[in-house]
Write an enzyme that holds these catalytic residues in place. Structure first.
Site, PDB file in Angstrom:
ATOM      1  N   SER A  61       7.339   2.172  -5.115  1.00 46.60           N
ATOM      2  CA  SER A  61       7.120   0.732  -5.018  1.00 46.60           C
ATOM      3  C   SER A  61       6.799   0.121  -6.383  1.00 46.60           C
ATOM      4  O   SER A  61       6.305   0.803  -7.290  1.00 46.60           O
ATOM      5  CB  SER A  61       5.987   0.435  -4.039  1.00 46.60           C
ATOM      6  OG  SER A  61       6.294   0.969  -2.771  1.00 46.60           O
TER       7      SER A  61
HETATM    8  N1  SAM Z   1       4.303   5.243  -1.681  1.00 44.37           N
HETATM    9  C1  SAM Z   1       5.494   5.789  -2.254  1.00 44.37           C
HETATM   10  C2  SAM Z   1       5.419   5.966  -3.732  1.00 44.37           C
HETATM   11  O1  SAM Z   1       4.413   5.617  -4.350  1.00 44.37           O
HETATM   12  O2  SAM Z   1       6.381   6.524  -4.278  1.00 44.37           O
HETATM   13  C3  SAM Z   1       6.697   4.976  -1.895  1.00 44.37           C
HETATM   14  C4  SAM Z   1       7.208   5.311  -0.591  1.00 44.37           C
HETATM   15  S1  SAM Z   1       8.847   4.791  -0.200  1.00 44.37           S
HETATM   16  C5  SAM Z   1       8.828   3.061  -0.401  1.00 44.37           C
HETATM   17  C6  SAM Z   1       8.745   5.037   1.563  1.00 44.37           C
HETATM   18  C7  SAM Z   1       8.677   6.484   1.988  1.00 44.37           C
HETATM   19  O3  SAM Z   1       8.431   6.522   3.386  1.00 44.37           O
HETATM   20  C8  SAM Z   1       9.968   7.242   1.763  1.00 44.37           C
HETATM   21  O4  SAM Z   1       9.711   8.372   0.985  1.00 44.37           O
HETATM   22  C9  SAM Z   1      10.411   7.617   3.169  1.00 44.37           C
HETATM   23  O5  SAM Z   1      11.078   8.857   3.238  1.00 44.37           O
HETATM   24  C10 SAM Z   1       9.089   7.643   3.901  1.00 44.37           C
HETATM   25  N2  SAM Z   1       9.177   7.504   5.364  1.00 44.37           N
HETATM   26  C11 SAM Z   1       9.976   6.700   6.105  1.00 44.37           C
HETATM   27  N3  SAM Z   1       9.710   6.872   7.412  1.00 44.37           N
HETATM   28  C12 SAM Z   1       8.724   7.805   7.507  1.00 44.37           C
HETATM   29  C13 SAM Z   1       8.000   8.394   8.580  1.00 44.37           C
HETATM   30  N4  SAM Z   1       8.234   8.090   9.867  1.00 44.37           N
HETATM   31  N5  SAM Z   1       7.053   9.307   8.290  1.00 44.37           N
HETATM   32  C14 SAM Z   1       6.780   9.652   7.006  1.00 44.37           C
HETATM   33  N6  SAM Z   1       7.437   9.130   5.956  1.00 44.37           N
HETATM   34  C15 SAM Z   1       8.378   8.204   6.198  1.00 44.37           C
END
Ligand code: SAM
Length: 214
Positions: A61
């Site tokens: 993000s």
């Molecule tokens: N906070 C992270 C960072 O600092 O890099 C950014 C995260 S990214 C915007 C969103 C993440 O959520 C992705 O890695 C995606 O694979 C994960 N994601 C999506 N659905 C999910 C779920 N049901 N459970 C766990 N992770 C999930």
């Protein structure tokens, strides 16, 4: 500029100037080397004012969004926090600086493994990792004083709401697959109180209580 100079400039120009006030959040973002969490070839853009690709169709993000969501949790240092969407591990590191314990769930094993390697190497001993569908939460380790969902959800989940402590805060982007509003949910007398804060765009939350994969 050195990485450190770029980071301090990012904090001053993108966070402080735009109204981030929590000094603990500001200090953590001055300290954590965001560039370590951004894979090549985008590492040189690590302190730019935007989200960046981390592979597997996912993103780290924008720095301001990390600061804003973290500030919304109002962490004081003794909390247990659940993060859904470990991604690069950068937000996880910020949380680990500010809370007692961080429980983080990622559905893509390769991303979780990479983040775990970086965070172990950085010496954090208060982070617990899980690979799987974070929409179930982590009830065995709850309840939590803070829950942060870093992917866009179709609705405010009562499953996660049940894992919040009384006076606990949850921040979650809610909307369509392509654009959302960031909500803060606070549990008061067992009820979930909603605040609609800002517009945002996150990758979709995929799982049992969220969007389907395709
Ligand atoms: N906070 C992270 C960072 O600092 O890099 C950014 C995260 S990214 C915007 C969103 C993440 O959520 C992705 O890695 C995606 O694979 C994960 N994601 C999506 N659905 C999910 C779920 N049901 N459970 C766990 N992770 C999930």
């Amino acid at each position: 500029m050195t990485w450190n100079e770029k980071r301090q400039h990012m904090v001053d120009s993108q966070l402080v100037k735009r109204g981030i006030k929590d000094n603990r959040v500001i200090q953590s973002m001055r300290k954590v080397p965001r560039h370590d969490f951004v894979p090549d070839p985008l590492r040189k853009c690590a302190y730019d004012d935007c989200p960046l690709s981390i592979g597997k169709g996912q993103t780290i993000s924008q720095p301001y969004m990390v600061a804003f969501m973290t500030e919304c949790l109002r962490l004081r240092g003794d909390e247990r926090v659940l993060e859904i969407g470990t991604g690069s591990g950068y937000q996880t590191a910020i949380l680990a600086e500010l809370a007692e314990e961080v429980y983080t769930i990622e559905r893509i094993p390769e991303l979780s493994e990479r983040a775990q390697g970086l965070l172990d190497e950085a010496g954090y001993g208060n982070i617990f990792f899980k690979v799987g569908d974070g929409t179930y939460g982590w009830p065995e380790r709850g309840p939590f004083e803070g829950i942060i969902v870093t992917a866009g959800a179709p609705n405010i989940s009562s499953v996660l709401g049940e894992q919040l402590n009384e006076e606990g805060r949850m921040v979650v982007p809610v909307g369509t697959r392509h654009s959302q509003s960031l909500y803060r949910i606070t549990k008061r007398k067992g009820q979930l109180m909603e605040e609609n804060l800002i517009l945002c765009i996150f990758v979709p939350l995929i799982g049992e209580y969220a969007w389907e994969e395709n």
